[in-house]
Scaffold this active site. Structure first.
Site, mmCIF file in Angstrom:
data_model
loop_
_atom_site.group_PDB
_atom_site.id
_atom_site.type_symbol
_atom_site.label_atom_id
_atom_site.label_comp_id
_atom_site.label_asym_id
_atom_site.label_seq_id
_atom_site.Cartn_x
_atom_site.Cartn_y
_atom_site.Cartn_z
ATOM 1 N N ALA A 123 0.840 -1.186 0.000
ATOM 2 C CA ALA A 123 0.000 0.000 0.000
ATOM 3 C C ALA A 123 0.879 1.240 0.000
ATOM 4 O O ALA A 123 2.093 1.139 0.172
ATOM 5 C CB ALA A 123 -0.912 0.024 1.216
ATOM 6 N N MET A 124 0.252 2.403 -0.202
ATOM 7 C CA MET A 124 1.015 3.647 -0.303
ATOM 8 C C MET A 124 0.318 4.780 0.441
ATOM 9 O O MET A 124 -0.865 5.010 0.272
ATOM 10 C CB MET A 124 1.195 3.992 -1.791
ATOM 11 C CG MET A 124 1.971 5.261 -2.026
ATOM 12 S SD MET A 124 3.661 5.141 -1.392
ATOM 13 C CE MET A 124 3.943 6.832 -0.922
ATOM 14 N N ASN A 180 0.065 8.035 0.302
ATOM 15 C CA ASN A 180 -0.194 9.360 -0.286
ATOM 16 C C ASN A 180 -1.059 10.209 0.633
ATOM 17 O O ASN A 180 -2.042 9.734 1.180
ATOM 18 C CB ASN A 180 -0.921 9.195 -1.621
ATOM 19 C CG ASN A 180 -0.337 8.099 -2.459
ATOM 20 O OD1 ASN A 180 0.835 8.128 -2.778
ATOM 21 N ND2 ASN A 180 -1.129 7.091 -2.768
ATOM 22 N N GLU A 216 0.001 2.499 6.977
ATOM 23 C CA GLU A 216 -0.176 3.657 6.095
ATOM 24 C C GLU A 216 -0.746 4.837 6.867
ATOM 25 O O GLU A 216 -0.361 5.981 6.641
ATOM 26 C CB GLU A 216 -1.065 3.311 4.897
ATOM 27 C CG GLU A 216 -0.620 2.095 4.079
ATOM 28 C CD GLU A 216 0.846 2.092 3.691
ATOM 29 O OE1 GLU A 216 1.436 3.177 3.521
ATOM 30 O OE2 GLU A 216 1.421 0.983 3.567
ATOM 31 N N GLU A 276 10.290 4.359 7.188
ATOM 32 C CA GLU A 276 9.817 2.976 7.119
ATOM 33 C C GLU A 276 10.136 2.170 8.386
ATOM 34 O O GLU A 276 9.303 1.456 8.902
ATOM 35 C CB GLU A 276 10.353 2.269 5.864
ATOM 36 C CG GLU A 276 9.842 2.877 4.557
ATOM 37 C CD GLU A 276 8.312 2.934 4.449
ATOM 38 O OE1 GLU A 276 7.608 2.287 5.254
ATOM 39 O OE2 GLU A 276 7.821 3.667 3.562
HETATM 40 N N1 TRP Z 1 5.748 3.691 1.227
HETATM 41 C C1 TRP Z 1 5.101 2.430 0.956
HETATM 42 C C2 TRP Z 1 4.931 1.769 2.316
HETATM 43 O O1 TRP Z 1 5.788 1.215 2.856
HETATM 44 C C3 TRP Z 1 5.912 1.551 0.078
HETATM 45 C C4 TRP Z 1 5.522 1.496 -1.345
HETATM 46 C C5 TRP Z 1 4.292 1.342 -1.856
HETATM 47 C C6 TRP Z 1 6.385 1.511 -2.460
HETATM 48 N N2 TRP Z 1 4.351 1.227 -3.203
HETATM 49 C C7 TRP Z 1 5.606 1.339 -3.594
HETATM 50 C C8 TRP Z 1 7.746 1.641 -2.618
HETATM 51 C C9 TRP Z 1 6.168 1.294 -4.855
HETATM 52 C C10 TRP Z 1 8.308 1.603 -3.873
HETATM 53 C C11 TRP Z 1 7.530 1.434 -4.986
HETATM 54 O O2 TRP Z 1 3.972 1.901 2.951
HETATM 55 ZN ZN ZN Z 2 5.777 2.308 4.811
#
Ligand code: TRP
Ligand code: ZN
Length: 882
Positions: free
Chosen positions: A268-269, A271, A304, A326
């Site tokens: 997941a990300m 944003n 997240e 992280e």
């Molecule tokens: N920041 C994201 C997390 O750890 C990591 C992540 C999600 C990511 N999608 C990615 C890193 C694509 C590199 C490429 O929660």
């Molecule tokens: Zn993370």
């Protein structure tokens, strides 16, 4: 695709602050069926603190530049140039508005970074360097701007248009099109930008923060998944509450949105205000999701969410500092999960993962410190070292400063750096300043790679009533780091007397030791501690709670291990003792296997397991954990090299069968005691019961007797939840019983519309130990449900075969290696990030016998002779150099 034969190495030592800054970024994204046009209006200003240059360099990848203007005046071609993903402009003013119009092709973007399409839905992934695939930009985390985003698309196909922050304007346009405009009040680096356009359904809820602000919570999914969002929503609300209670951190926007997408490179990300999730980390229902799946959703939702402070409000100066956000955020999500369930069980799972995957990484050619000094492709550094070892380092700091001191430190860190892009060192500095302690030696954990080995010896003297512990620490050389310095290592300990109680600890020489939290702080290569007033020989319980990420070598007798298994006050070490006992018994069996003799497991182990199965006073969750045999991958990591792939597999199977025969009465009565639940609840007691029953079923199925097979088939048919159904399915598919082909067919028919269940279906088949598995995997790659553009499907089929099926993957005929190389070559063109993850598997060649190592290297060379993405290039080159 970026394609290059000698991509450049980026070094931390060469970090320079940016010459230009961007205060405001206004995007207008117009989605059309054949292309998407992006207008970016960037408010750029020279960074007076650093700037020497008068030329501005922006990065962009796979972009077609349609227009370029400075302060609304078109820039003549003589004043800018584009080469190697860089747009260079000479003699720009000190402050100006740059307008860029770029055309992109999201439908052909299979890399899943930048703007791409997943099942008809547009979405973005900008971390780490994906924003450059949307427009030319200063794509680095220390450039932070306020964003507005206008999105325009066909209204019937894309009724939902989302971006970061708050919606401020929307309206209909000609030709069935519409637009929505979003405004994010917080400055952010572009890696936190997000945009979504699709036909999505939404589940809504609300959360009132501790200061009384109301936040609207929204989870967007495909319509058929609306009934699978409750667990994620509940986890989100609990995360929000928890971060207020434990860290004093409140949410800061009026809306928090989560969007689930099928095609996603990671979990997941985070944003800002618009998290994008892999469906596997959001959707959960009793029928389709296992207990482990529920746990994963809870922890990723929390992870997240926690990033909103540890990552977004305070972000990273550069990508070398990745562990700043992280490592800390993994630590926070681990703490959260521990508070939501069993602390000990969570710790066991986390440590098991660390020791299996991170230890392996740290002893191979990709070994790096949690703050790397250099990289070719940053995507290759989203590793278990940066994440999980990074979390261990934060955990050690908390142990050194104490729970209250840690909160003081985190308060100071958030207060001091809110709105900034900072470094790991800033984090440690805040911890030091808030607690007036010196962490200078401790900082080596950030710069030194490799897993320290901690050798311990002990001596009891009845005459002097002392117990002496001697620790010797040594970190093996790793690539680029031949010499290692001694680390500051906290070792939590207890000395257990014959009744199972901890003895009071008093050190000779008057060194004080906290009676509530006894920790020895190692700083020298060798250190000796003498405990006095020890009247009987104690059993030492070392590294309680796994207080440091080290390999502990402390030879203890099987009797001592069985004793700790039953009596250690520290739950983690009770489990650890059981694992060590199993490993030591397996070592005998492996030695036997190599001499062609069959060795029966030591009765000390059988008796200890009998007690686990029969003593009703024990904690069910712990019993289930302790009965689980270590995986073949865990054993491979732990045992001497070259790895005896077949001996490990055969001995583990033999041990499983021997335990099943000796304890079949006890195991069968567990099955009777905990019948199938008729209703599913994701709660501790039920999870433990399912886990224990399925573990016993797994043992008994190894004997493949009719009555158990019958039971297993019944469970497969009658289970009301995926945990029980999948356990039965796996036991049957991994057996040699003829019933399995029908079961495989039935399972698929039942679940063909549930993509995440189909992933499980692939995974179980790909990890089957039978000799025809590779053929089956190749067949399944042509199955209608397989999709080479879906990372989930690739991990489920190819990943499961290569990672979770050692005997078949490492078949001495080399067929597994050739198969993997073929897939890496194919994926390199489609999705470099996923290709490179697959290539990492081959970096472990040095752990195998000469014949296998030679075969792996042959395949690595074959991959290397292809035109490679920087991602795969870096991994393959480092693997072959070592
Ligand atoms: N920041 C994201 C997390 O750890 C990591 C992540 C999600 C990511 N999608 C990615 C890193 C694509 C590199 C490429 O929660
Ligand atoms: Zn993370």
């Amino acid at each position: 695709m970026k394609e290059n034969n000698a991509p450049k190495t980026i070094r931390l030592s060469e970090y320079r602050a940016p010459d230009y800054l961007i205060d405001e970024t206004h995007l207008d994204v117009r989605i059309f069926s054949d292309y998407t046009d992006v207008t970016a209006q960037l408010h750029i200003r020279k960074n007076t603190q650093t700037a020497v240059a008068t030329s501005l360099e922006l990065v962009g990848a796979d972009l077609e530049l349609l227009e370029i203007k400075v302060n609304a005046e078109p820039v003549p071609e003589s004043l800018y140039s584009i080469a190697d993903e860089t747009l260079t402009m000479n003699n720009v003013p000190g402050q100006f508005i740059l307008t860029l119009v770029t055309r992109i092709d999201p439908k052909r973007n299979t890399s899943l970074e930048g703007l791409y399409v997943s099942k008809g839905m547009y979405c973005t992934q900008c971390e780490a360097e994906g924003f450059r695939k949307i427009t030319y930009y200063l794509d680095r985390p220390d450039v932070m701007a306020r964003f507005t985003t206008r999105i325009e698309a066909d209204k019937s196909s894309y009724p939902v248009l989302l971006s970061n922050g708050n919606p401020v304007e929307k309206g209909d346009l000609d030709a069935g099109r519409h637009f929505v405009k979003w405004e994010d009040p917080f400055k952010k680096p572009c890696y936190l930008f997000a945009l979504v356009a699709g036909d999505l359904s939404v589940v809504e809820d609300r959360f009132v923060t501790s200061s009384g602000r109301e936040v609207s919570l929204q989870i967007f999914v495909e319509p058929q998944d609306l009934d699978k969002c409750d667990h994620a929503m509940d986890s989100l609300k609990r995360s929000m509450k928890w971060d207020e209670n434990v860290y004093g951190r409140e949410y800061d926007l009026d809306i928090y949105m989560i969007v689930a997408v099928s095609h996603f490179n990671m979990g997941a990300m985070e944003n800002k205000g618009l998290n994008i999730f892999n469906t596997s980390c959001v959707l959960a229902s009793a029928e389709t999701t296992t207990d482990a799946g529920f746990q994963r959703v809870e922890s990723v939702i929390a992870h997240e969410y926690f990033h909103n402070w540890s990552g977004n409000r305070v972000t990273c100066r550069d990508w070398f500092q990745l562990s700043l956000k992280e490592g800390f955020t993994v630590f926070r999500d681990q703490q959260f999960s521990a508070d939501m369930g069993s602390e000990t069980v969570n710790r066991i799972d986390d440590v098991n993962f660390l020791k299996t995957v991170q230890f392996a990484e740290d002893s191979g050619p990709m070994s790096h410190p949690i703050r790397p000094d250099s990289y070719i492709e940053i995507n290759n550094f989203y590793t278990t070292t940066v994440y999980e070892k990074g979390a261990e380092v934060v955990r050690m700091i908390r142990r050194l400063v104490g729970v209250d001191g840690f909160r003081k430190g985190s308060d100071l860190y958030f207060e001091r750096h809110d709105g900034q892009a900072v470094t790991c060192d800033d984090f440690v500095q805040a911890m030091e300043d808030a607690n007036q302690i010196d962490l200078s030696q401790f900082r080596l954990w950030y710069s030194q790679s490799g897993t320290p080995c901690l050798q311990v010896s002990s001596e009891f003297s009845a005459s002097s009533e002392t117990f002496t512990l001697t620790f010797k620490q040594e970190t093996p050389a790793t690539p680029g780091q031949p010499e290692k310095k001694p680390l500051h290592i906290p070792v939590a300990i207890g000395l257990v007397d014959s009744t199972g109680n901890d003895l009071p600890l008093e050190l000779e020489g008057g060194t004080r030791i906290d009676p509530d939290n006894p920790v020895l702080e190692l700083k020298q290569p060798t250190e000796t501690f003498v405990f006095r007033n020890i009247k009987e020989k104690p059993v030492a319980s070392l590294l309680r709670g796994f207080s440091a990420p080290v390999r502990l070598q402390y030879p203890q007798s099987r009797e001592a291990l069985a004793f700790l298994m039953a009596h250690d006050r520290d739950g983690f070490n009770r489990w650890s003792a059981s694992q060590q006992l199993v490993v030591s018994v397996l070592e005998d069996m492996i030695a036997g296997f190599q001499n062609n003799e069959s060795v029966q497991p030591d009765s000390v182990l059988v008796d200890a397991f009998r007690t686990l199965l029969t003593d009703s006073s024990l904690d069910l969750a712990m019993v289930a954990k302790m009965l689980e045999l270590p995986t073949e991958q865990f054993l491979a990591e732990l045992l001497p090299k070259p790895t005896q792939v077949d001996a490990i597999h055969q001995s583990r199977e033999a041990l499983k069968q021997a335990l099943a025969s000796s304890l079949s009465t006890e195991m069968t009565s567990v099955l009777d005691r905990y019948p199938l639940h008729t209703e599913y609840h994701y709660r501790d007691q039920d999870v433990s019961e399912r886990s224990l029953r399925n573990t016993c079923m797994y043992y008994l199925m190894s004997l493949e007797q009719d009555d158990v097979v019958e039971r297993c088939l019944n469970q497969f048919k009658q289970a009301c939840n995926m945990t029980d159904q999948l356990s039965a399915f796996k036991a049957l598919v991994h057996s040699s019983r003829s019933e399995k082909s029908q079961v495989i067919e039935q399972f698929y028919q039942r679940w063909s519309n549930e993509s995440l269940v189909v992933d499980q279906w692939f995974m179980v088949q790909a990890s089957a130990p039978q000799a025809d598995t590779l053929e089956r995997v190749k067949e399944l790659m042509n199955h209608t449900a397989f999709d080479m553009t879906s990372p989930n499907k690739i991990r489920a089929l190819i990943g499961a075969f290569c990672n979770n099926n050692p005997v078949n993957f490492h078949n001495e005929d080399g067929s597994g290696y050739a198969f993997l190389a073929d897939q890496i070559i194919a994926l390199n063109k489609l999705n470099p990030q996923v290709a490179s993850r697959m290539a990492v598997i081959m970096t472990r060649w040095a752990n195998f016998d000469q014949a296998r190592a030679g075969l792996i290297k042959q395949q690595l060379s074959r991959v290397q002779s292809e035109p490679l993405s920087p991602d795969v290039y870096e991994v393959v080159t480092k693997a072959l150099k070592s």
